[in-house]
Scaffold this active site. Structure first.
Site, PDB file in Angstrom:
ATOM      1  N   GLY A  68       0.810  -1.215   0.000  1.00 45.24           N
ATOM      2  CA  GLY A  68       0.000   0.000   0.000  1.00 45.24           C
ATOM      3  C   GLY A  68       0.841   1.262   0.000  1.00 45.24           C
ATOM      4  N   ILE A  99      -2.230  -8.945   1.001  1.00 52.45           N
ATOM      5  CA  ILE A  99      -3.250  -9.936   0.607  1.00 52.45           C
ATOM      6  C   ILE A  99      -3.026 -10.456  -0.807  1.00 52.45           C
ATOM      7  CG2 ILE A  99      -4.958  -8.226  -0.206  1.00 52.45           C
ATOM      8  CD1 ILE A  99      -7.057 -10.105   1.277  1.00 52.45           C
ATOM      9  N   TYR A 105     -15.084   4.475   8.341  1.00 49.38           N
ATOM     10  CA  TYR A 105     -13.624   4.458   8.531  1.00 49.38           C
ATOM     11  C   TYR A 105     -13.253   5.116   9.864  1.00 49.38           C
ATOM     12  CZ  TYR A 105      -8.744   5.836   7.592  1.00 49.38           C
ATOM     13  OH  TYR A 105      -7.390   6.042   7.668  1.00 49.38           O
ATOM     14  N   LYS A 156     -11.545   3.641  13.282  1.00 47.13           N
ATOM     15  CA  LYS A 156     -10.282   4.177  13.814  1.00 47.13           C
ATOM     16  C   LYS A 156     -10.429   4.525  15.299  1.00 47.13           C
ATOM     17  CE  LYS A 156      -7.538   3.574  10.449  1.00 47.13           C
ATOM     18  NZ  LYS A 156      -6.426   2.641  10.603  1.00 47.13           N
TER      19      LYS A 156
HETATM   20  N1  SER Z   1      -6.001   9.812   4.196  1.00 46.00           N
HETATM   21  C1  SER Z   1      -7.087   9.182   4.883  1.00 46.00           C
HETATM   22  C2  SER Z   1      -8.343   9.294   4.092  1.00 46.00           C
HETATM   23  O1  SER Z   1      -8.503  10.265   3.406  1.00 46.00           O
HETATM   24  C3  SER Z   1      -7.282   9.804   6.231  1.00 46.00           C
HETATM   25  O2  SER Z   1      -6.791   8.968   7.185  1.00 46.00           O
HETATM   26  O3  SER Z   1      -9.166   8.441   4.195  1.00 46.00           O
END
Ligand code: SER
Length: 315
Positions: free
Chosen positions: A11, A35, A141, A145
């Site tokens: 990544g 993966i 997301y 987190k």
């Molecule tokens: N760069 C990430 C995003 O834009 C932020 O953690 O999802």
């Protein structure tokens, strides 16, 4: 850190971190995993294993086989992509953190999990956002987190797992493209400026978000993981940032070097809403005080380097 297992090695962060750690800790001391596999220096020039982070047994097996002492867990779905399939995002992001924490508990390993500015939401103070403040994100997301930070704290308190993390801002780099984040525009804009001399930006021209250049982000991971454990109070996870700018400001900075560069705006409502829910700028003072966080690149210096590196890359 002596033997390090990295998840998500192919990544945006993982590809550069793998190369840096191989250089600094020795090629046989970095176990890169992802993966999938592709043909490149990450998979070809050092140790590489295909590893699904939802397979806890395999994480255990690979960690044990190599006598790993630290896991750097980077595999995750980002904010914009996460909104396309929220349930999947929860399952992958949370399931993988839990698997890594369990392996670290069982084998007594250290763990790094990146958190994000996405932990913040509309009710968070927007300017100079404190380390400890309201965290009610409205993306899946962001929810994973915040939950990840809490889970890491829980494993530290309950089982003594030495889990550490930072809240990364948008990361800008030239080696591997980011995948599906809200801050990705700040990478795309350089490629478009160099290749097409024009860019259609999906974020409104006056929206500010925190950002950081990849070399500073990689140094922060190493500094935090090598920091004296006794000094860490806010271990999961530290606000860090090295700059905050709007699309209008990054455009003007690039235009200093590429005079005929043009920008237009076609705001994507999904990503704009996410961007507006995040801070304009965060306060990194706890990271500075507790483990000496510092950075080298501001917008000006980063822009010079990005233009130079991308120009050479696409030749
Ligand atoms: N760069 C990430 C995003 O834009 C932020 O953690 O999802």
């Amino acid at each position: 850190m002596k033997k390090i297992l990295i998840t998500g090695s192919l990544g945006q962060i993982g590809s550069e971190l793998t190369l840096k750690l191989r250089k600094e800790y020795g090629i046989s001391n970095v176990i890169s995993t992802d993966i999938k596999s592709v043909d490149n220096e990450i998979t070809g020039d050092g140790i590489f294993h295909i590893l699904d982070v939802l397979d806890g047994d395999k994480i255990f097996e690979v960690s044990k086989k190599y006598g790993v002492d630290t896991i750097i867990h980077l595999a995750a779905l980002l904010s914009a992509n996460g909104e396309k399939n929220p349930k999947n995002t929860w399952n992958i992001n949370m399931g993988s953190i839990l698997n890594c924490l369990e392996v670290c508990r069982e084998l007594n390993l250290k763990l790094f999990v990146p958190s994000s500015i996405a932990v913040f939401g509309n009710t968070t103070p927007k300017d100079n956002t404190p380390q400890n403040t309201i965290m009610r994100p409205n993306t899946m997301y962001g929810i994973t987190k915040v939950s990840g930070e809490l889970l890491c704290d829980y494993y530290f308190e309950k089982f003594g797992v030495d889990a550490r993390g930072v809240r990364f801002p948008g990361l800008i780099s030239y080696m591997t493209l980011p995948g599906g984040g809200t801050t990705d525009y700040a990478v795309e804009i350089y490629y478009k400026a160099i290749c097409d001399k024009k860019y259609k930006c999906y974020i409104d021209e006056n929206t500010y978000m925190d950002m950081m250049y990849m070399p500073d982000a990689l140094n922060s991971i190493v500094s935090l993981m090598e920091a004296d454990k006794g000094k860490l109070i806010n271990r999961n996870a530290y606000n860090i940032s090295s700059m905050s700018f709007s699309p209008k400001e990054i455009y003007s900075e690039i235009k200093k070097h590429i005079k005929d560069f043009e920008i237009e705006y076609e705001v994507d409502p999904v990503r704009q809403k996410i961007a507006e829910s995040w801070p304009n700028s965060i306060d990194s003072s706890c990271a500075k005080d507790e483990w000496g966080f510092k950075f080298e690149y501001d917008l000006n210096k980063m822009t010079i380097d990005m233009i130079d590196k991308i120009s050479k890359k696409i030749k």
